[in-house]
Design a protein around this motif. Structure first.
Motif, mmCIF file in Angstrom:
data_model
loop_
_atom_site.group_PDB
_atom_site.id
_atom_site.type_symbol
_atom_site.label_atom_id
_atom_site.label_comp_id
_atom_site.label_asym_id
_atom_site.label_seq_id
_atom_site.Cartn_x
_atom_site.Cartn_y
_atom_site.Cartn_z
ATOM 1 N N LEU A 4 0.850 -1.186 0.000
ATOM 2 C CA LEU A 4 0.000 0.000 0.000
ATOM 3 C C LEU A 4 0.887 1.238 0.000
ATOM 4 C CD1 LEU A 4 -2.782 1.381 0.233
ATOM 5 C CD2 LEU A 4 -2.605 1.092 2.717
ATOM 6 N N GLY A 13 -4.725 9.863 2.629
ATOM 7 C CA GLY A 13 -4.191 8.513 2.490
ATOM 8 C C GLY A 13 -3.709 7.914 3.797
ATOM 9 N N THR A 17 -5.018 4.501 5.556
ATOM 10 C CA THR A 17 -4.124 3.380 5.848
ATOM 11 C C THR A 17 -4.323 2.899 7.282
ATOM 12 O OG1 THR A 17 -2.470 4.117 4.243
ATOM 13 C CG2 THR A 17 -1.695 2.695 6.029
ATOM 14 N N TRP A 21 -5.855 -0.874 8.392
ATOM 15 C CA TRP A 21 -5.190 -1.834 9.286
ATOM 16 C C TRP A 21 -6.110 -2.208 10.445
ATOM 17 C CZ3 TRP A 21 -3.706 -1.533 14.486
ATOM 18 C CH2 TRP A 21 -2.967 -2.636 14.941
ATOM 19 N N ALA A 34 2.568 -1.109 4.426
ATOM 20 C CA ALA A 34 2.552 0.277 3.962
ATOM 21 C C ALA A 34 3.962 0.711 3.599
ATOM 22 C CB ALA A 34 1.985 1.187 5.046
ATOM 23 N N ASP A 36 5.681 3.901 3.548
ATOM 24 C CA ASP A 36 5.318 5.211 4.076
ATOM 25 C C ASP A 36 6.364 5.646 5.088
ATOM 26 O OD1 ASP A 36 3.709 7.491 4.883
ATOM 27 O OD2 ASP A 36 1.937 6.354 4.261
ATOM 28 N N LEU A 41 3.021 8.465 10.171
ATOM 29 C CA LEU A 41 1.848 7.641 10.478
ATOM 30 C C LEU A 41 1.616 7.566 11.988
ATOM 31 C CD1 LEU A 41 2.170 4.669 7.946
ATOM 32 C CD2 LEU A 41 0.529 6.556 7.876
ATOM 33 N N LEU A 71 0.870 -2.230 12.539
ATOM 34 C CA LEU A 71 0.804 -1.836 11.137
ATOM 35 C C LEU A 71 2.224 -1.894 10.582
ATOM 36 C CD1 LEU A 71 -0.338 -0.604 8.547
ATOM 37 C CD2 LEU A 71 -0.196 1.647 9.641
ATOM 38 N N VAL A 73 5.322 -1.236 8.282
ATOM 39 C CA VAL A 73 5.697 -0.144 7.392
ATOM 40 C C VAL A 73 7.130 -0.342 6.918
ATOM 41 C CG1 VAL A 73 5.948 2.354 7.127
ATOM 42 C CG2 VAL A 73 4.178 1.434 8.645
ATOM 43 N N ASN A 117 -2.580 4.761 -2.674
ATOM 44 C CA ASN A 117 -3.341 5.850 -2.090
ATOM 45 C C ASN A 117 -3.360 7.035 -3.041
ATOM 46 O OD1 ASN A 117 -4.653 5.593 0.529
ATOM 47 N ND2 ASN A 117 -2.657 4.953 1.315
ATOM 48 N N SER A 293 -6.758 1.043 -6.756
ATOM 49 C CA SER A 293 -6.689 2.222 -5.900
ATOM 50 C C SER A 293 -8.101 2.666 -5.571
ATOM 51 C CB SER A 293 -5.920 3.364 -6.581
ATOM 52 O OG SER A 293 -6.690 3.921 -7.628
ATOM 53 N N LEU A 313 -10.972 2.414 -0.082
ATOM 54 C CA LEU A 313 -9.681 1.752 0.088
ATOM 55 C C LEU A 313 -9.869 0.302 0.520
ATOM 56 C CD1 LEU A 313 -6.616 1.756 0.124
ATOM 57 C CD2 LEU A 313 -6.702 2.573 2.486
#
Length: 335
Positions: A4, A13, A17, A21, A34, A36, A41, A71, A73, A117, A293, A313
């Protein structure tokens, strides 16, 4: 496991996210990693008072093991702080790195597909981004010789526009028989190979009111669209049209086809978003990887407020997992 992407960090976004999760962490949907900035976040989760522990991971295999508790990442650091609702061209390198990393993971078979996203094309253009949008960029990243095709899908409707991210005037100039044929072939192949429809039924929209009214309101139906349909029919495809665009999206009409092939962007997206704005999903056809998306933008006006609806999403993640599974079955492998 899906990848993602970050999207524009000033948009919604990040909160989508976090919400995804929380929705899928205990099962009932696909796991994802993710790509990211973990710090942003975590800060966003605190600001929204959400209990979302963040776990830095190095690869999707590690992400799978921690998904139920944190989550996961894969870090893509931002160089500047984020102000919700205020896009910044300085974020462009991280946005693009997130997309590029997701594509590389998918191409290497380390994730089953990617979900992106929303991005702000205006902000990316200001940083020198040279593509009309996500779809075209993904085509270049995956080495496609021809542009990929954009589908929007929800429970009630699937639509594919022949011309996409361009002005209406330019779309009218660039609509050709050859492009309708190319798009129709990609759509038909995807409906068969990825959506599992053995004999897809495709409805084709006319360009003009009343599909030209036998030439009284335009000749593009006879001059451009009809020859394309003749070619597709000769290749064994079930296509109907050109149909009057103002009647082909009624509830009764939609029962007669599996997807609608439309001539320009808004002709396709207005009916779909009217029917199911929250459940619509953007699917890129013709890529060697699965990509979906949400069917909405960055929503800068509500970014950071916690009011963003994650429905699209969630639907995009579910559909990506389903399409990846169907592809793997067609190839005789398990994702």
């Amino acid at each position: 496991m899906l990848a993602l992407t970050m999207g524009d960090p000033a948009g919604i976004g990040g909160e989508l996210t976090l919400a995804a999760w929380r929705h899928f962490r205990h099962g009932g949907g696909p796991a994802f990693v993710a790509l990211d900035d973990p710090a942003r976040l975590a800060a966003l989760a605190r600001a929204l008072d959400l209990d979302v522990p963040i776990g830095d991971v190095v690869d999707p295999a590690e992400a799978r093991t921690v998904f139920a508790d944190r989550l996961p990442v894969i870090p893509v650091p931002l160089s500047m702080p984020v102000r919700p609702g205020q896009p910044d061209p300085s974020h462009a390198p991280a946005i693009l790195t997130s997309i590029e990393t997701a594509v590389r993971l998918a191409q290497a078979g380390l994730v089953d597909g990617i979900v992106t996203n929303p991005i702000s094309k205006t902000a990316l253009y200001a940083a020198g981004f040279g593509f009309p949008g996500h779809t075209e960029y993904l085509g270049a990243l995956t080495g496609m010789a021809e542009p990929p095709v954009m589908m929007l899908a929800c429970a009630a409707l699937r639509v594919v526009p022949v011309t996409i991210h361009m002005s209406l005037r330019r779309a009218l100039d660039e609509l050709t028989t050859a492009e309708i044929v190319r798009t129709g072939r990609v759509l038909h192949r995807t409906l068969r190979e990825t959506f599992g429809l053995h004999q897809p039924r495709i409805a084709v929209a006319g360009l003009n009111p009343h599909a030209g009214e036998m030439g009284a309101m335009g000749d593009e139906e006879d001059r451009i669209i009809a020859p394309a349909l003749a070619t597709l029919r000769a290749e064994g495809m079930g296509v109907e049209g050109p149909l009057p665009p103002d009647t082909m999206f009624t509830a009764r009409a939609r029962t007669s086809y599996d997807a609608a092939l439309c001539m320009y962007h808004d002709q396709a997206l207005i009916p779909l978003k009217t029917l199911d704005m929250d459940g619509g999903v953007n699917v890129t056809l013709g890529l060697p990887i699965v990509r979906t998306s949400p069917d909405h933008g960055t929503a800068f006006d509500i970014a950071g407020t916690g009011r963003a609806d994650p429905g699209s999403l969630l639907a995009a993640l579910r559909l990506a997992a389903d399409l990846a599974y169907r592809r793997s079955q067609a190839c005789g492998a398990t994702p």
